[in-house]
Write a protein that holds these residues in place. Structure first.
Motif, mmCIF file in Angstrom:
data_model
loop_
_atom_site.group_PDB
_atom_site.id
_atom_site.type_symbol
_atom_site.label_atom_id
_atom_site.label_comp_id
_atom_site.label_asym_id
_atom_site.label_seq_id
_atom_site.Cartn_x
_atom_site.Cartn_y
_atom_site.Cartn_z
ATOM 1 N N ALA A 1 23.771 18.868 -62.340
ATOM 2 C CA ALA A 1 22.559 19.246 -61.607
ATOM 3 C C ALA A 1 22.910 20.296 -60.561
ATOM 4 O O ALA A 1 24.048 20.340 -60.079
ATOM 5 N N LEU A 2 21.950 21.113 -60.227
ATOM 6 C CA LEU A 2 22.161 22.116 -59.195
ATOM 7 C C LEU A 2 22.319 21.413 -57.851
ATOM 8 O O LEU A 2 21.482 20.598 -57.475
ATOM 9 N N ASP B 1 15.660 23.078 -58.249
ATOM 10 C CA ASP B 1 15.861 24.093 -59.282
ATOM 11 C C ASP B 1 14.562 24.250 -60.066
ATOM 12 O O ASP B 1 14.018 23.276 -60.577
ATOM 13 N N THR B 2 14.060 25.485 -60.161
ATOM 14 C CA THR B 2 12.840 25.732 -60.927
ATOM 15 C C THR B 2 13.113 26.553 -62.186
ATOM 16 O O THR B 2 12.179 27.004 -62.833
ATOM 17 N N GLN C 1 14.546 30.707 -53.138
ATOM 18 C CA GLN C 1 15.905 31.236 -53.025
ATOM 19 C C GLN C 1 16.434 31.486 -54.432
ATOM 20 O O GLN C 1 16.112 30.743 -55.355
ATOM 21 N N ILE C 2 17.266 32.502 -54.574
ATOM 22 C CA ILE C 2 17.967 32.742 -55.836
ATOM 23 C C ILE C 2 19.396 32.254 -55.645
ATOM 24 O O ILE C 2 20.065 32.624 -54.682
ATOM 25 N N VAL C 3 19.852 31.389 -56.551
ATOM 26 C CA VAL C 3 21.185 30.806 -56.464
ATOM 27 C C VAL C 3 21.981 31.211 -57.704
ATOM 28 O O VAL C 3 21.503 31.058 -58.832
ATOM 29 N N ALA C 4 23.179 31.722 -57.487
ATOM 30 C CA ALA C 4 24.073 32.097 -58.585
ATOM 31 C C ALA C 4 24.918 30.888 -58.979
ATOM 32 O O ALA C 4 25.560 30.270 -58.128
#
Length: 84
Positions: A13-14, A27-28, A74-77
């Motif tokens: 999971a993120l 997380d979407t 937010q954008i998460v790498a």
């Protein structure tokens, strides 16, 4: 070398916190899935070529996340795993 995202493939999971309030981000989904109606069907590496991030060369999967407290996106790498 082929890679896969551990989040997209359900291996983990993120686990990322909001930089503003430290609440767990929700997380979407993959950023590339938001490009249009047919974007989920596009080749993953092809979608990475024009998103403005160095994710193709760094072997990352960009995920869109949401903070329910701050109401911020937010954008998460996410680092991809090597698969053989």
């Amino acid at each position: 070398m082929k890679t896969l995202c551990p989040i997209c493939n359900g291996f983990t999971a993120l686990a990322s916190l909001c930089p503003n309030c430290s609440l767990q981000l929700q997380d979407t989904g993959r950023l590339a899935d938001y490009y249009g109606d047919y974007s989920p069907y596009r080749e993953i590496d092809d979608a990475k070529k024009d998103n403005g991030y160095p994710d193709l060369s760094l072997r990352q999967c960009m995920h869109v996340t949401w903070c329910s407290l701050c109401q911020m996106e937010q954008i998460v790498a996410v680092d991809e795993w090597a698969s053989y």
